[in-house]
Design a protein around this motif. Structure first.
Motif, mmCIF file in Angstrom:
data_model
loop_
_atom_site.group_PDB
_atom_site.id
_atom_site.type_symbol
_atom_site.label_atom_id
_atom_site.label_comp_id
_atom_site.label_asym_id
_atom_site.label_seq_id
_atom_site.Cartn_x
_atom_site.Cartn_y
_atom_site.Cartn_z
ATOM 1 N N GLY A 28 0.918 -1.324 0.066
ATOM 2 C CA GLY A 28 -0.077 -0.023 0.037
ATOM 3 C C GLY A 28 0.841 1.368 -0.095
ATOM 4 N N ARG A 29 0.667 2.225 1.138
ATOM 5 C CA ARG A 29 1.484 3.205 1.269
ATOM 6 C C ARG A 29 2.742 3.122 2.100
ATOM 7 N NH1 ARG A 29 -2.586 8.057 2.406
ATOM 8 N NH2 ARG A 29 -0.700 9.298 2.070
ATOM 9 N N GLN A 30 2.976 1.801 2.498
ATOM 10 C CA GLN A 30 3.816 1.723 3.671
ATOM 11 C C GLN A 30 5.079 0.808 2.848
ATOM 12 O OE1 GLN A 30 1.859 -0.550 6.588
ATOM 13 N NE2 GLN A 30 1.329 1.036 7.541
ATOM 14 N N ALA A 43 2.143 -15.611 4.301
ATOM 15 C CA ALA A 43 0.886 -16.376 4.434
ATOM 16 C C ALA A 43 -0.365 -15.336 4.766
ATOM 17 C CB ALA A 43 1.007 -17.242 6.017
ATOM 18 N N ASP A 44 -0.134 -14.216 4.912
ATOM 19 C CA ASP A 44 -1.247 -13.313 5.582
ATOM 20 C C ASP A 44 -1.356 -11.984 4.609
ATOM 21 O OD1 ASP A 44 0.833 -12.021 6.424
ATOM 22 O OD2 ASP A 44 0.243 -11.726 8.600
ATOM 23 N N SER A 45 -0.197 -11.970 3.672
ATOM 24 C CA SER A 45 -0.319 -10.430 2.829
ATOM 25 C C SER A 45 0.470 -10.855 1.599
ATOM 26 C CB SER A 45 0.318 -9.580 3.717
ATOM 27 O OG SER A 45 1.297 -9.468 4.260
ATOM 28 N N GLU A 46 0.714 -9.858 0.897
ATOM 29 C CA GLU A 46 1.739 -10.115 -0.237
ATOM 30 C C GLU A 46 2.352 -8.415 -0.453
ATOM 31 O OE1 GLU A 46 0.428 -10.166 -4.524
ATOM 32 O OE2 GLU A 46 -0.761 -11.490 -3.546
ATOM 33 N N ALA A 47 3.435 -8.375 -0.849
ATOM 34 C CA ALA A 47 3.933 -7.031 -1.377
ATOM 35 C C ALA A 47 4.871 -7.228 -2.692
ATOM 36 C CB ALA A 47 5.156 -6.799 -0.197
ATOM 37 N N LEU A 48 5.447 -6.096 -2.858
ATOM 38 C CA LEU A 48 5.856 -5.893 -4.379
ATOM 39 C C LEU A 48 7.357 -5.095 -4.086
ATOM 40 C CD1 LEU A 48 3.117 -4.588 -6.877
ATOM 41 C CD2 LEU A 48 4.262 -6.622 -6.830
ATOM 42 N N VAL A 49 8.169 -5.748 -4.665
ATOM 43 C CA VAL A 49 9.696 -5.063 -4.767
ATOM 44 C C VAL A 49 10.257 -4.920 -6.016
ATOM 45 C CG1 VAL A 49 10.378 -6.032 -2.399
ATOM 46 C CG2 VAL A 49 10.808 -7.398 -4.651
ATOM 47 N N LYS A 50 10.773 -3.749 -6.226
ATOM 48 C CA LYS A 50 11.197 -3.274 -7.706
ATOM 49 C C LYS A 50 12.390 -3.903 -8.127
ATOM 50 C CE LYS A 50 10.752 0.838 -10.423
ATOM 51 N NZ LYS A 50 10.323 2.201 -10.665
ATOM 52 N N ILE A 51 12.615 -4.896 -7.820
ATOM 53 C CA ILE A 51 14.090 -5.929 -8.212
ATOM 54 C C ILE A 51 13.560 -7.088 -8.915
ATOM 55 C CG2 ILE A 51 15.770 -6.962 -7.121
ATOM 56 C CD1 ILE A 51 15.406 -5.413 -4.628
ATOM 57 N N ALA A 52 14.331 -7.357 -10.132
ATOM 58 C CA ALA A 52 13.649 -8.424 -10.875
ATOM 59 C C ALA A 52 14.068 -9.713 -10.157
ATOM 60 C CB ALA A 52 14.569 -8.146 -12.117
ATOM 61 N N LEU A 53 13.332 -10.646 -10.406
ATOM 62 C CA LEU A 53 13.489 -11.849 -9.611
ATOM 63 C C LEU A 53 14.849 -12.536 -9.794
ATOM 64 C CD1 LEU A 53 12.195 -14.297 -7.980
ATOM 65 C CD2 LEU A 53 11.466 -15.532 -9.976
#
Length: 249
Positions: A153-155, A179-189
């Motif tokens: 989100g904004r965090q 398990a309870d959430s997901e996030a995005l990182v601006k790094i290629a796998l």
């Protein structure tokens, strides 16, 4: 059918020398990729699926040993090294071959002859040899990632890598699924791979890396395909043919 070959070498002159020597000594080889670092080597391996890989031991990003560990039994590996103290007795065990820099044409010819003899057979298990090599070059082992900064989100959250169920490529980003959430990182796998513990995190698809402790079960879809059921997630993760051996040994 021509043998598909990949070269991974970070030194420009050595890359060109090896490429030219292969053209002369092995005209039947189809060089499908020449990579300049370990991350590109691994990404290119997944894309082109070569039969034989020439790997420099020391490269930026993933080392040659780390790339070989991920390749497993999916291809025949020849290590290229400037350091003969790197357990050449391990290479001489016969599971894989090696070339010392600067590569000499007569030595390359012997390597090619050895490869031709066994290229139709399944690649050998490299586990013991890779462990010997790691023991000889502990200083080359990068510190593994323990935390990762990710946008939720904004965090900006600081996530313990051990809590991650799996990583999945998403265009320019990587999904970090917990398990309870997901996030995005601006790094290629592919750029994350070098910082992950290869014993703990297994790549099972070009775009997916799973935490081994999060694997609940592996199901057979048909004679060729497998899929992973993940603890704490409703998502089913397909296993590509390249990585099926991880669950069949």
């Amino acid at each position: 059918m021509n043998t598909r070959v990949m070269i991974a070498e970070d030194e420009p002159l050595m890359r060109e020398r090896l490429l030219e020597m292969l053209r002369v000594e092995w005209p039947g080889a189809d060089v499908v990729l020449v990579a300049e670092n370990g991350n590109d080597a691994w990404d290119g391996f997944l894309e082109h699926e070569p039969d034989v890989v020439f790997l420099d031991i020391r490269m930026p990003g993933l080392s040659g040993i780390e790339v070989a560990q991920r390749i497993g039994k999916a291809a025949h590996v020849v290590f290229v090294t400037a350091y003969d103290q790197y357990a050449l007795e391990a290479f001489d065990a016969g599971a894989i071959d090696y070339l010392l820099k600067p590569v000499q044409s007569d030595r390359l010819a012997k390597t090619i002859a050895r490869i031709r003899d066994k290229v139709q057979a399944p690649p050998a298990e490299m586990g013991d040899i890779l462990r010997l090599l790691r023991a000889k070059m502990p200083e080359a082992e990068p510190e593994k990632m323990k935390w990762i900064k990710a946008t939720v989100g904004r965090q900006i959250r600081l996530i313990d890598v051990e809590d991650v169920l799996f990583f999945q490529s998403d265009t320019k980003y990587t999904r970090v699924v917990l398990a309870d959430s997901e996030a995005l990182v601006k790094i290629a796998l592919k750029d994350l791979l070098g910082g992950l513990d290869g014993e703990r995190f297994w790549q099972i698809h070009r775009g997916t890396v799973v935490n081994v402790k999060a694997v609940a079960a592996v199901e057979r879809v048909d004679a060729e395909r497998l899929q992973v059921i993940v603890k704490g997630s409703d998502e089913i993760l397909p296993v590509s043919r390249t990585f099926a051996h991880l669950f069949r040994d």
